[in-house]
Design an enzyme around this catalytic site. Sequence first.
Site, PDB file in Angstrom:
ATOM      1  N   TYR A 186       0.912  -1.824  -0.060  1.00 31.76           N
ATOM      2  CA  TYR A 186       0.172   0.320  -0.049  1.00 31.76           C
ATOM      3  C   TYR A 186       0.815   1.556   0.625  1.00 31.76           C
ATOM      4  CZ  TYR A 186      -0.053   1.798   4.850  1.00 31.76           C
ATOM      5  OH  TYR A 186       0.803   2.233   6.100  1.00 31.76           O
ATOM      6  N   GLU A 190       0.551   3.839  -3.542  1.00 31.88           N
ATOM      7  CA  GLU A 190       0.140   5.030  -2.598  1.00 31.88           C
ATOM      8  C   GLU A 190       0.595   5.930  -2.968  1.00 31.88           C
ATOM      9  OE1 GLU A 190      -1.036   6.216   1.534  1.00 31.88           O
ATOM     10  OE2 GLU A 190      -2.312   4.040   1.616  1.00 31.88           O
ATOM     11  N   GLU A 206       7.905  -5.593  -8.718  1.00 27.64           N
ATOM     12  CA  GLU A 206       7.234  -6.259  -7.220  1.00 27.64           C
ATOM     13  C   GLU A 206       7.203  -7.656  -7.191  1.00 27.64           C
ATOM     14  OE1 GLU A 206       4.735  -5.809  -4.353  1.00 27.64           O
ATOM     15  OE2 GLU A 206       5.113  -8.016  -4.414  1.00 27.64           O
ATOM     16  N   ASP A 312       2.540  -0.115  16.905  1.00 23.65           N
ATOM     17  CA  ASP A 312       3.518  -1.019  15.123  1.00 23.65           C
ATOM     18  C   ASP A 312       4.167  -1.672  16.322  1.00 23.65           C
ATOM     19  OD1 ASP A 312       1.775   0.641  13.697  1.00 23.65           O
ATOM     20  OD2 ASP A 312       4.010   1.387  12.422  1.00 23.65           O
ATOM     21  N   MET A 318      -0.113  -2.773  11.182  1.00 29.33           N
ATOM     22  CA  MET A 318       0.243  -1.669  11.957  1.00 29.33           C
ATOM     23  C   MET A 318      -0.216  -0.170  11.509  1.00 29.33           C
ATOM     24  SD  MET A 318       4.228  -2.197  11.666  1.00 29.33           S
ATOM     25  CE  MET A 318       4.940  -3.844  11.227  1.00 29.33           C
ATOM     26  N   ALA A 320      -2.724   3.523  12.568  1.00 32.21           N
ATOM     27  CA  ALA A 320      -2.435   4.295  13.131  1.00 32.21           C
ATOM     28  C   ALA A 320      -3.811   4.362  14.127  1.00 32.21           C
ATOM     29  CB  ALA A 320      -2.485   6.012  12.918  1.00 32.21           C
ATOM     30  N   HIS A 444     -29.263  10.452  -0.706  1.00 30.16           N
ATOM     31  CA  HIS A 444     -29.028  10.574  -2.081  1.00 30.16           C
ATOM     32  C   HIS A 444     -29.292  11.563  -2.354  1.00 30.16           C
ATOM     33  CE1 HIS A 444     -30.342   8.912  -6.225  1.00 30.16           C
ATOM     34  NE2 HIS A 444     -31.214  10.252  -6.329  1.00 30.16           N
TER      35      HIS A 444
END
Length: 465
Positions: A186, A190, A206, A312, A318, A320, A444
């Site tokens: 991630y 990101e 990867e 962590d 891990m 927040a 809606h």
Amino acid sequence: MKEISCKLLVMGAGPGGYVCAIRAGQLGVDTVIVEAGKPGGTCLNVGCIPSKALIHAAEEFEKVSHMEGGNSPLGISVTAPTLDLARTVAWKDGIVSRLNSGVAGLLKKAGVKTVHGWAMFRDGKTVAVETETGSQVIRAETIVIATGSAPVDLSFLPFGGPVISSTEALALNEVPQKLAVVGGGYIGLELGMAFAKMGAEVTVVEALPRVLAQYDAELTRPVVKRLNALGVEVMLGAKAKGLSTKGDALLVETSDGKNAKVAADRILVTVGRKPVTEGWGLEQIDLDRAGKFIRIDDQCRTSMRGIFAIGDVTGEPMLAHRAMAQGEMVAEIIAGHKRSWDKRSIPAVCFTDPELVTAGLSPEEAKALGGEIKIGMFPFAANGRAMTKLGEDGFVRVVARADNHLVLGIQAVGQGVSELAAAFGLALEMGARLEDIAGTIHAHPTQGEGFQEAALKALGHALHI
Ligand code: FAD
């Protein structure tokens, strides 16, 4: 040497530590918190907040870039937008600094004493702190370890020069022309997507056969599609091997065993995070470990009486908000309250484009429980609000027990779905059944209607699909 005593000493003022200290202070516990860096820890200084600021700036830049030349379906036209990353970073630093002061103020308001410096255990009740003005010894009845985590480095690709961690990536003054990202988890995606939007040529390397491997392929498909649309090259089953002699390329072994070079002026290594368990005297107290992490029970107690650990440093997930929830719980336990911990409903958000949210069990995990399950999925292509935001790619998926319709897990992928995380977490926390979600009147037009429709779909009578 100055000596002080307190009821509670918290080591580390990240989201786990500072929340623990604030709550303890509110409950009248005489609390001292020690922090070597700035209040807020990884999350506030070099993690959640700065990365989301950069991601937002990149998103805005990409949006206006698409409007150049009058091609936007929205009918908006702009001329050649530019991005000054140094100004973006200064804006981001301003947000971080405001929040740093905010955390410091909250600690003060709760009556917590903050000591700036590096804390080292002397024994199970005593910690020595090296401060700017000299050494200080703090004796405490109870100690909470909240020392967090740090980026994992690769021995054959050490940080330094062009090789950077997420911390340096968040402070660059110029957009790299060519960015290689090692690790398609991630954090790598990101930041990789954000830099691609800012104009960098990005390659993700990867080792596994899929990016975001912790999620199922159905959920990550819209993200993979977007990576392609952004021109991000993704090398799967490929291993980073080192830096070229000139320092201008990443050496890679491709999935078919061939050697390749990925030209890059920056190489961002995001292969995971490791607990900070060194340098603070863990050897003096000999706590049990679970692998690299500190072993804790359901109430965050370590193997040593009077010492808790949170966040962590105690393992996955891990995140927040997990650290904060543990911190709050531990403070209340220390103050004498009865508290317990249920990690079932900790949501996780991945701020890629589109965003991913998961809470509770995935379909595979739910199936593994053995009973029959029902799955309802609603695509954003059938949601009016998503259409008005050009965000039709994605869906909400609800997983429930077939016998009593108890919701076991909820997932979503789509533009802005991070804001649905609260609803998903609440549904799980309240033990919602499909009928509870289906029977809740959703406003809606909102993407939240997708949640209601996914529950209706699982019940066999979706209205808008
Ligand atoms: P930390 O935040 O790591 O804080 C530990 C603190 O302890 C540090 O300030 C450190 O200086 C201090 N410390 C350590 N040892 C000592 C010592 N001996 N003496 C004194 N002080 C000490 N999580 C999310 O939930 N959402 C996100 O969107 C998200 N985005 C992220 C993006 C990035 C780029 C990164 C790197 C992380 C992200 N995370 C996110 C993860 C999140 O930052 C962590 O889960 C969270 O910060 C953990 O909190 P903590 O309190 O356990 O530790």
